[in-house]
Design a protein around this motif. Structure first.
Motif, mmCIF file in Angstrom:
data_model
loop_
_atom_site.group_PDB
_atom_site.id
_atom_site.type_symbol
_atom_site.label_atom_id
_atom_site.label_comp_id
_atom_site.label_asym_id
_atom_site.label_seq_id
_atom_site.Cartn_x
_atom_site.Cartn_y
_atom_site.Cartn_z
ATOM 1 N N ASN A 80 38.405 29.253 47.137
ATOM 2 C CA ASN A 80 37.631 30.428 46.764
ATOM 3 C C ASN A 80 37.828 30.691 45.371
ATOM 4 O O ASN A 80 37.241 31.785 44.889
ATOM 5 C CB ASN A 80 38.214 31.637 47.607
ATOM 6 N N LYS A 81 38.455 29.878 44.725
ATOM 7 C CA LYS A 81 38.742 30.125 43.259
ATOM 8 C C LYS A 81 37.274 30.374 42.379
ATOM 9 O O LYS A 81 36.244 29.479 42.507
ATOM 10 C CB LYS A 81 39.460 28.989 42.530
ATOM 11 N N GLY A 82 37.242 31.386 41.660
ATOM 12 C CA GLY A 82 36.052 31.644 40.957
ATOM 13 C C GLY A 82 34.854 32.226 41.756
ATOM 14 O O GLY A 82 33.767 32.182 41.472
ATOM 15 N N ARG A 83 35.107 32.630 43.113
ATOM 16 C CA ARG A 83 33.963 32.829 43.983
ATOM 17 C C ARG A 83 34.184 34.240 44.899
ATOM 18 O O ARG A 83 33.612 34.440 45.640
ATOM 19 C CB ARG A 83 33.788 31.838 44.932
ATOM 20 N N VAL A 84 35.217 35.042 44.022
ATOM 21 C CA VAL A 84 35.593 36.262 44.811
ATOM 22 C C VAL A 84 35.096 37.525 43.963
ATOM 23 O O VAL A 84 35.102 37.440 42.847
ATOM 24 C CB VAL A 84 37.228 36.105 44.835
ATOM 25 N N THR A 85 34.702 38.434 44.747
ATOM 26 C CA THR A 85 34.565 39.915 44.126
ATOM 27 C C THR A 85 35.449 40.847 44.689
ATOM 28 O O THR A 85 35.750 40.833 46.000
ATOM 29 C CB THR A 85 33.087 40.214 44.193
ATOM 30 N N VAL A 86 36.091 41.751 44.105
ATOM 31 C CA VAL A 86 36.980 42.709 44.470
ATOM 32 C C VAL A 86 36.995 44.038 43.584
ATOM 33 O O VAL A 86 36.260 43.977 42.507
ATOM 34 C CB VAL A 86 38.468 42.245 44.452
ATOM 35 N N ARG A 87 37.156 45.197 43.950
ATOM 36 C CA ARG A 87 37.419 46.281 43.071
ATOM 37 C C ARG A 87 38.795 46.448 42.642
ATOM 38 O O ARG A 87 39.853 46.028 43.580
ATOM 39 C CB ARG A 87 37.302 47.590 43.909
ATOM 40 N N ALA A 88 39.108 46.546 41.472
ATOM 41 C CA ALA A 88 40.561 46.373 41.088
ATOM 42 C C ALA A 88 41.547 47.191 41.509
ATOM 43 O O ALA A 88 42.530 46.328 42.052
ATOM 44 C CB ALA A 88 40.580 46.547 39.531
ATOM 45 N N HIS A 89 41.479 48.476 41.740
ATOM 46 C CA HIS A 89 42.598 49.289 42.335
ATOM 47 C C HIS A 89 42.728 48.722 43.765
ATOM 48 O O HIS A 89 43.831 48.731 44.476
ATOM 49 C CB HIS A 89 42.561 50.580 41.977
ATOM 50 N N SER A 90 41.793 48.709 44.796
ATOM 51 C CA SER A 90 41.964 48.658 46.101
ATOM 52 C C SER A 90 42.370 46.983 46.227
ATOM 53 O O SER A 90 42.824 46.735 47.375
ATOM 54 C CB SER A 90 40.696 48.960 46.889
ATOM 55 N N SER A 91 41.941 46.191 45.385
ATOM 56 C CA SER A 91 42.338 44.840 45.711
ATOM 57 C C SER A 91 43.883 44.631 45.658
ATOM 58 O O SER A 91 44.620 43.982 46.292
ATOM 59 C CB SER A 91 41.713 43.839 44.674
ATOM 60 N N LEU A 92 44.654 45.584 44.884
ATOM 61 C CA LEU A 92 45.999 45.556 44.956
ATOM 62 C C LEU A 92 46.576 46.053 46.051
ATOM 63 O O LEU A 92 47.803 45.520 46.656
ATOM 64 C CB LEU A 92 46.517 46.396 43.669
ATOM 65 N N LEU A 93 45.929 47.076 46.805
ATOM 66 C CA LEU A 93 46.316 47.595 48.120
ATOM 67 C C LEU A 93 46.228 46.133 49.109
ATOM 68 O O LEU A 93 47.036 46.211 50.171
ATOM 69 C CB LEU A 93 45.471 48.501 48.553
ATOM 70 N N GLY A 94 44.960 45.501 48.932
ATOM 71 C CA GLY A 94 44.825 44.535 49.837
ATOM 72 C C GLY A 94 46.004 43.340 49.702
ATOM 73 O O GLY A 94 46.160 42.796 50.777
ATOM 74 N N ILE A 95 46.187 42.949 48.562
ATOM 75 C CA ILE A 95 47.193 42.098 48.372
ATOM 76 C C ILE A 95 48.588 42.591 49.101
ATOM 77 O O ILE A 95 49.375 41.843 49.532
ATOM 78 C CB ILE A 95 47.344 41.871 46.833
ATOM 79 N N GLY A 96 48.833 43.940 48.954
ATOM 80 C CA GLY A 96 50.139 44.497 49.336
ATOM 81 C C GLY A 96 50.052 44.292 50.908
ATOM 82 O O GLY A 96 51.102 44.119 51.461
ATOM 83 N N LEU A 97 49.000 44.598 51.614
ATOM 84 C CA LEU A 97 48.838 44.326 53.048
ATOM 85 C C LEU A 97 48.967 42.932 53.548
ATOM 86 O O LEU A 97 49.748 42.870 54.268
ATOM 87 C CB LEU A 97 47.529 45.236 53.533
ATOM 88 N N HIS A 98 48.450 42.368 52.716
ATOM 89 C CA HIS A 98 48.784 40.707 52.828
ATOM 90 C C HIS A 98 50.110 40.139 52.621
ATOM 91 O O HIS A 98 50.785 39.547 53.670
ATOM 92 C CB HIS A 98 47.840 39.854 52.066
ATOM 93 N N LEU A 99 50.746 40.754 51.767
ATOM 94 C CA LEU A 99 52.169 40.130 51.390
ATOM 95 C C LEU A 99 53.237 40.925 52.453
ATOM 96 O O LEU A 99 54.060 40.208 52.866
ATOM 97 C CB LEU A 99 52.572 40.465 49.894
ATOM 98 N N ASP A 100 52.870 41.993 52.817
ATOM 99 C CA ASP A 100 53.612 42.815 53.761
ATOM 100 C C ASP A 100 53.668 42.038 54.930
ATOM 101 O O ASP A 100 54.419 41.733 55.865
ATOM 102 C CB ASP A 100 53.251 44.167 54.071
#
Length: 380
Positions: free
Chosen positions: A177-197
């Motif tokens: 998916n490299k180069g093909r993703v769209t996110v909102r900056a601040h909530s993408s950090l939350l999504g990363i956090g939920l994934h890493l948790d």
């Protein structure tokens, strides 16, 4: 079971999930004859994809009140504008209910008179839940429920097969998916956090710890920021409002994104399923947006008329049908049509409703710190 019946079952499951006890309130005639005869106006400040001409026309037919609509794309935008204006210029604002503490702390909202509100028009569990999500501060109610929705995965089904339980927030960052993703900056950090948790790399009690202590929040977000910066090349476009979300897929060829449900649901209907919306395995981020009255409101009667107009199912169903979001008005979902039911069923299969991740109230320090990490991500 048909797709429509599946959607109805999911909505019932949702009501059971958030239920905090029934609330029985007799409903007086909240839109009075005086208001019906009004030639007044309402200065409404709303999210950019919440209020449609059909809603404005219906409201004016019911009340005689003219709506002057202004729109915004983020909670920070509306909060900053009202702070600069010292709470003047608008009669109704519609912030996420978790932002209510920040509004009240800065003395921008006035307490609401519940005796003037058709509380019986609200889903009882939503009314009860809204208290602990931020709507009630220091014993007074400042915001009332408007709608609820989620931030989850939007997918191009011609490229990615939507399989519930397999796809999650971590799927955004897969090599393909490299180069093909769209996110909102601040909530993408939350999504990363939920994934890493979820995978045990950054334990955070499903990110709840970040809302409780600033030191712990900064420790966790520093690790999330490191992950985000290393994967910034995956992002074809950042979005900050509904229109930008749709452009990311329709114009810039994103194949997967972490998005709001409304734009994704509309794209699903308009594309005959090429695009779809799906709850991730970690749980869809779930928010409740609200209605509040600024301290400098000039048309108080019109503000209450707007609240009570929306708390009638046929009126709220217009919003649901056109926006793709979910109303807190009792009975609106059942009137919103087959397309809404089909989209709801596709988005929340299996145990997705039970697994929703609700945003907690956001302290002022948290908002400031999160925006700091957002800005560092964008500028990296």
């Amino acid at each position: 079971m048909s797709e429509s019946n599946t959607a109805s079952l999911s909505r019932r499951q949702f009501m059971q999930y958030v239920a905090a006890g029934a609330l029985a309130t007799a409903a007086p005639a909240f839109i009075s004859r005086e208001v019906l005869a009004s030639t007044g106006q309402l200065n409404l400040y709303s999210w950019s994809d919440y209020v449609y001409p059909e809603m404005i026309d219906s409201f004016r037919q019911a009340t005689g009140i003219r709506v002057n609509l202004s729109t915004y794309g983020s909670n920070d935008e509306v909060l900053n504008r009202l702070r600069a204006a010292r709470g003047r210029g608008f009669d109704v604002v519609m912030p996420s209910i978790t932002y209510t503490p920040a509004w009240v702390e800065q003395e921008l909202l006035q307490p609401l008179d519940e005796s003037r509100i058709n509380v019986a028009g609200v889903i009882p569990s939503m009314w009860e839940s809204s208290k602990t999500l931020g709507g009630v501060q220091n014993g007074s109610r400042y915001t009332v429920p408007f709608n609820w929705g989620t931030e989850a995965l939007c997918l191009n089904t011609h490229v990615i097969t939507p399989v519930y339980g397999e796809l999650g927030f971590g799927s955004l960052w897969m090599p393909e998916n490299k180069g093909r993703v769209t996110v909102r900056a601040h909530s993408s950090l939350l999504g990363i956090g939920l994934h890493l948790d979820d995978i045990g790399e950054v334990p955070s009690s499903r990110m709840r710890e970040t809302y409780e202590d600033e030191g712990r929040m900064r420790e966790i977000y520093s690790r999330l920021l490191d992950f985000a910066v290393r994967h910034k090349d995956w992002i074809v476009q950042f979005w900050s409002n509904a229109q930008e979300t749709e452009a990311a897929f329709m114009q810039n060829d994103a194949v997967i994104g972490q998005t709001w449900d409304g734009p994704a649901m509309r794209m699903r209907s308009e594309s005959n399923g090429k695009y779809t919306y799906l709850a991730p395995k970690e749980g869809a981020m779930t928010w409740m947006d609200s209605i509040g009255v600024p301290v400098g409101a000039d048309n108080l009667d019109s503000a209450y008329a707007w609240i009570n107009w929306y708390y009638q199912p046929a009126h709220a169903a217009i919003h649901v049908r056109l926006s793709g979001y979910n109303s807190c008005t009792q009975g609106a979902a059942e009137l919103a049509g087959e397309a809404y039911a089909a989209n709801f069923a596709a988005a929340y299969p299996g145990n997705a409703i039970e697994n929703l991740w609700w945003y907690p109230p956001e302290p002022t320090w948290f908002i400031a710190a999160r925006n700091e990490f957002r800005d560092r991500f964008l500028s990296a």
